[in-house]
Design a protein around this motif. Structure first.
Motif, mmCIF file in Angstrom:
data_model
loop_
_atom_site.group_PDB
_atom_site.id
_atom_site.type_symbol
_atom_site.label_atom_id
_atom_site.label_comp_id
_atom_site.label_asym_id
_atom_site.label_seq_id
_atom_site.Cartn_x
_atom_site.Cartn_y
_atom_site.Cartn_z
ATOM 1 N N GLN A 74 0.838 -1.205 0.000
ATOM 2 C CA GLN A 74 0.000 0.000 0.000
ATOM 3 C C GLN A 74 0.869 1.250 0.000
ATOM 4 N N GLU A 75 1.867 1.266 0.857
ATOM 5 C CA GLU A 75 2.763 2.423 0.946
ATOM 6 C C GLU A 75 3.488 2.653 -0.379
ATOM 7 N N SER A 76 3.990 1.578 -0.964
ATOM 8 C CA SER A 76 4.728 1.695 -2.219
ATOM 9 C C SER A 76 3.834 2.199 -3.348
ATOM 10 N N LEU A 77 2.600 1.680 -3.431
ATOM 11 C CA LEU A 77 1.700 2.086 -4.501
ATOM 12 C C LEU A 77 1.263 3.546 -4.348
ATOM 13 N N THR A 78 0.964 3.951 -3.134
ATOM 14 C CA THR A 78 0.541 5.340 -2.931
ATOM 15 C C THR A 78 1.704 6.304 -3.150
ATOM 16 N N GLU A 79 2.917 5.892 -2.790
ATOM 17 C CA GLU A 79 4.087 6.729 -3.071
ATOM 18 C C GLU A 79 4.308 6.892 -4.568
ATOM 19 N N ALA A 80 3.843 5.905 -5.348
ATOM 20 C CA ALA A 80 3.960 5.975 -6.808
ATOM 21 C C ALA A 80 2.841 6.819 -7.419
ATOM 22 N N GLY A 81 1.959 7.364 -6.564
ATOM 23 C CA GLY A 81 0.895 8.232 -7.050
ATOM 24 C C GLY A 81 -0.383 7.506 -7.438
ATOM 25 N N GLU A 82 -0.482 6.239 -7.092
ATOM 26 C CA GLU A 82 -1.676 5.449 -7.404
ATOM 27 C C GLU A 82 -2.541 5.323 -6.157
ATOM 28 N N GLN A 83 -3.823 5.060 -6.364
ATOM 29 C CA GLN A 83 -4.732 4.877 -5.236
ATOM 30 C C GLN A 83 -4.719 3.428 -4.765
ATOM 31 N N TRP A 84 -4.866 3.248 -3.456
ATOM 32 C CA TRP A 84 -4.973 1.914 -2.858
ATOM 33 C C TRP A 84 -6.448 1.726 -2.515
ATOM 34 N N THR A 85 -7.180 1.075 -3.399
ATOM 35 C CA THR A 85 -8.611 0.885 -3.215
ATOM 36 C C THR A 85 -8.886 -0.413 -2.465
ATOM 37 N N ASP A 86 -10.126 -0.576 -2.031
ATOM 38 C CA ASP A 86 -10.509 -1.829 -1.365
ATOM 39 C C ASP A 86 -10.290 -3.027 -2.285
ATOM 40 N N MET A 87 -10.643 -2.871 -3.573
ATOM 41 C CA MET A 87 -10.477 -3.980 -4.520
ATOM 42 C C MET A 87 -9.000 -4.297 -4.729
ATOM 43 N N ARG A 88 -8.166 -3.286 -4.847
ATOM 44 C CA ARG A 88 -6.728 -3.524 -5.004
ATOM 45 C C ARG A 88 -6.169 -4.220 -3.771
ATOM 46 N N GLU A 89 -6.624 -3.810 -2.591
ATOM 47 C CA GLU A 89 -6.167 -4.481 -1.368
ATOM 48 C C GLU A 89 -6.618 -5.932 -1.355
ATOM 49 N N SER A 90 -7.849 -6.194 -1.763
ATOM 50 C CA SER A 90 -8.354 -7.573 -1.791
ATOM 51 C C SER A 90 -7.543 -8.438 -2.750
ATOM 52 N N VAL A 91 -7.260 -7.901 -3.936
ATOM 53 C CA VAL A 91 -6.479 -8.659 -4.918
ATOM 54 C C VAL A 91 -5.073 -8.910 -4.389
ATOM 55 N N PHE A 92 -4.435 -7.884 -3.819
ATOM 56 C CA PHE A 92 -3.077 -8.074 -3.314
ATOM 57 C C PHE A 92 -3.050 -9.073 -2.154
#
Length: 159
Positions: free
Chosen positions: A26-44
């Motif tokens: 989550q930290e890495s993705l948000t630092e890259a300027g992307e959103q960490w959504t519920d669906m992205r968290e579920s997939v990860f």
């Protein structure tokens, strides 16, 4: 998560697991300027619970069962592609399957030892090999975007 062979690299990174791995992703993705959504968290989270490469279809099926409603494999593929582009996941090309990167955001070329019997994929970090592969490409005026090397064979348990 793939097994990681003895790493040889010029920098240090921390291997994450469990909840810590999801938080690091989550930290890495948000630092890259992307959103960490519920669906992205579920997939990860679903991706990270597997020790062997897993397909987008398997992830979609598991999430559909857990949520009680259908999750489209195409949606999962888009998320996995985003994860690969941001070094949160690695793609085992020959299996069309994915593994969570246990050190999110840390860039390494993908070198895999893939067992033809059990499907285990061991990720190997080796910056010397990566540099040589990239140098070969550069000598031929080719710009490598995402080198992937897969060595097919038998793991220790199957040999």
């Amino acid at each position: 998560m793939a097994k990681h062979a003895e790493a040889h690299h010029d920098h240090s990174h921390h291997e994450h697991s469990g909840k810590n791995l999801v938080e690091a992703a989550q930290e890495s993705l948000t630092e890259a300027g992307e959103q960490w959504t519920d669906m992205r968290e579920s997939v990860f989270t679903e991706l990270a619970r597997h020790d062997r490469p897993v397909s987008a279809y398997d992830i979609a099926d598991n999430l559909s069962a857990a949520r009680g409603k259908r999750v489209a494999p195409n949606s999962v593929y888009r998320i996995l592609d985003l994860f690969v582009a941001n070094n949160l996941a690695m793609r085992v090309e020959s299996a069309n399957a994915f593994l969570a990167n246990t050190h999110p955001g840390c860039e390494h070329d993908c070198i895999f030892l893939v067992c033809d019997l059990c499907g285990e994929a061991t990720h190997v970090d080796n910056d010397d090999v990566s540099r040589k592969v990239r140098a070969i490409a550069k000598e031929r005026d080719f710009k490598p975007e995402r080198p992937v090397i897969e060595i097919r064979g038998l793991c220790k348990a199957c040999a």
